[in-house]
Write an enzyme that holds these catalytic residues in place. Sequence first.
Site, PDB file in Angstrom:
ATOM      1  N   CYS A 196       1.528   8.007 -16.903  1.00  0.00           N
ATOM      2  CA  CYS A 196       0.829   8.277 -17.609  1.00  0.00           C
ATOM      3  C   CYS A 196       0.688   7.162 -18.930  1.00  0.00           C
ATOM      4  CB  CYS A 196       1.187   9.519 -18.710  1.00  0.00           C
ATOM      5  SG  CYS A 196       0.187   9.905 -20.158  1.00  0.00           S
ATOM      6  N   LEU A 197      -0.130   6.647 -19.452  1.00  0.00           N
ATOM      7  CA  LEU A 197      -0.397   5.534 -20.729  1.00  0.00           C
ATOM      8  C   LEU A 197       1.116   5.776 -21.284  1.00  0.00           C
ATOM      9  CD1 LEU A 197      -4.092   4.343 -21.014  1.00  0.00           C
ATOM     10  CD2 LEU A 197      -1.804   3.420 -19.382  1.00  0.00           C
ATOM     11  N   HIS A 207      -3.240  16.738 -21.983  1.00  0.00           N
ATOM     12  CA  HIS A 207      -3.460  16.120 -23.295  1.00  0.00           C
ATOM     13  C   HIS A 207      -3.325  16.400 -24.568  1.00  0.00           C
ATOM     14  CE1 HIS A 207      -0.939  12.269 -22.252  1.00  0.00           C
ATOM     15  NE2 HIS A 207      -1.584  11.837 -21.182  1.00  0.00           N
ATOM     16  N   HIS A 243      -5.341  15.745 -16.165  1.00  0.00           N
ATOM     17  CA  HIS A 243      -4.157  15.528 -16.703  1.00  0.00           C
ATOM     18  C   HIS A 243      -4.273  15.426 -18.102  1.00  0.00           C
ATOM     19  CE1 HIS A 243      -1.203  12.204 -16.718  1.00  0.00           C
ATOM     20  NE2 HIS A 243      -1.684  11.963 -17.784  1.00  0.00           N
ATOM     21  N   GLU A 244      -6.177  15.267 -18.439  1.00  0.00           N
ATOM     22  CA  GLU A 244      -6.181  14.533 -20.112  1.00  0.00           C
ATOM     23  C   GLU A 244      -6.529  15.898 -20.987  1.00  0.00           C
ATOM     24  OE1 GLU A 244      -6.343  11.849 -20.641  1.00  0.00           O
ATOM     25  OE2 GLU A 244      -6.025  10.521 -19.091  1.00  0.00           O
ATOM     26  N   GLY A 283      -8.177   7.041 -17.513  1.00  0.00           N
ATOM     27  CA  GLY A 283      -8.618   8.332 -18.823  1.00  0.00           C
ATOM     28  C   GLY A 283      -7.452   8.440 -19.845  1.00  0.00           C
ATOM     29  N   GLN A 318      -3.242  10.703 -27.200  1.00  0.00           N
ATOM     30  CA  GLN A 318      -2.252   9.189 -26.606  1.00  0.00           C
ATOM     31  C   GLN A 318      -1.681   7.778 -27.908  1.00  0.00           C
ATOM     32  OE1 GLN A 318      -3.342   9.759 -22.760  1.00  0.00           O
ATOM     33  NE2 GLN A 318      -1.493   8.807 -22.718  1.00  0.00           N
TER      34      GLN A 318
HETATM   35 NI    NI Z   1      -2.155  10.864 -19.726  1.00  0.00          NI
END
Ligand code: NI
Length: 404
Positions: free
Chosen positions: A298-299, A344, A340-341, A254, A259
């Site tokens: 997380c990226l 963000h 999670h997203e 995701g 991000q």
């Molecule tokens: Ni993340």
Amino acid sequence: MPERKAERVAPAGLSVLTASRRTLDLDAHIVRSRAEHVDYDRVTRMQRWDVVHGLVAAMNAGPTGVGIAAPMVGVGLRAVVVTAGAEPLAMFNPEVVATSGPERTEDEGNLCLPGVRAPVTRPSEATIRWQSVNSGQYKTETFRGWEARVLLHEIEVLDGRMFIDDASKPPVGTWRPIDDLAGRSVAGLFGEGSPTRRLRDPLSLAVLRPKLLSLDGVLNRPAANVDLDGLGREHLRAIVESMLHVQYQHRGVGLAAPQVGLGLRLIVIDIGDGPPVVLINPRITDRNDEQEVALEGCLSLPGWRGPVSRSTAVKVATETVDGATVDLEFAGFAARVAQHEIDHVDGLLYTGRMDPEAELTPTDPDAVAAELVRRMQATEAAESRRTADAHRSSAASRPKKRRR
Ligand code: NI
């Protein structure tokens, strides 16, 4: 990194392995041919551990690998590494001695076929015989459940077989290069028949192949609502395609627009079990009381993961790319990803949800590989010591035998 000594260069070109952390894309190459028996006289102990280290590093370059076979990184040797059980295992020349237990059907995937999953029926127990990395000592053990499944899956790769060959139903998803995958996904999302259009640049903004950005403000503040009319469909499409591209490239599940530096309430999710989902101005409207703790990464925080408690199911009100408002339900892993997203776009990272006492653990492929190899080496060394002790005590109590 210190230069390698000349005598450590492997005659069979094994050194390529230690540098590789990528699995190979399939078709008709080494992954589909029979791997060679590992000859302990030719492949030194150090080289064998190099093979293991390379395999573990390749496996940990992505978020989902629990097993890997040497052909998957281009090395045609009979070696597998599996981390599906309590202890990581490195097996050389493994053989399936017997299988038993009731057969079970479960979805499988392979790092060489990203995006492809298929149900495979396998026995629930497998007895495997293999050689240890250090000494080549033979060991036989019976594995159960998930660990048995992963082992059977990896060992068949050594014979050029892939899980899709034995699938009980046609595989879902088709392996594509990342560009193609993002292109096709976005075409599907925007209801275009055939994905003929390439990524293009309507407003020369989003198509700059965004990169993941580090923590520099945009990730830490709430994002702005997406005004679909103001943004325009073409521009939205370009942003979504770019975001999917970044997500696939980094093997994420995701991605939220902040991000990649865009302070918009826009999210793409693709956990690999169907078409990707786009959330626009999403809101959680209902959540299951039941919570579950699991490790998240997380990226935007590469190299780490930590335990986070999340609701096991959520309802999300969101706009679609067509401007409609819909309610979506997410459960299990998808619910975790959605939460999670959505965090963000609210300016919250998963680390902000962690228990203050909890710790982050490294996922950097090199760090994880080094740690796993250390553990496997310690286990094998302990076993060698036990065997040596057993030999000594039995030697003391019986007439001397000629050493082999
Ligand atoms: Ni993340």
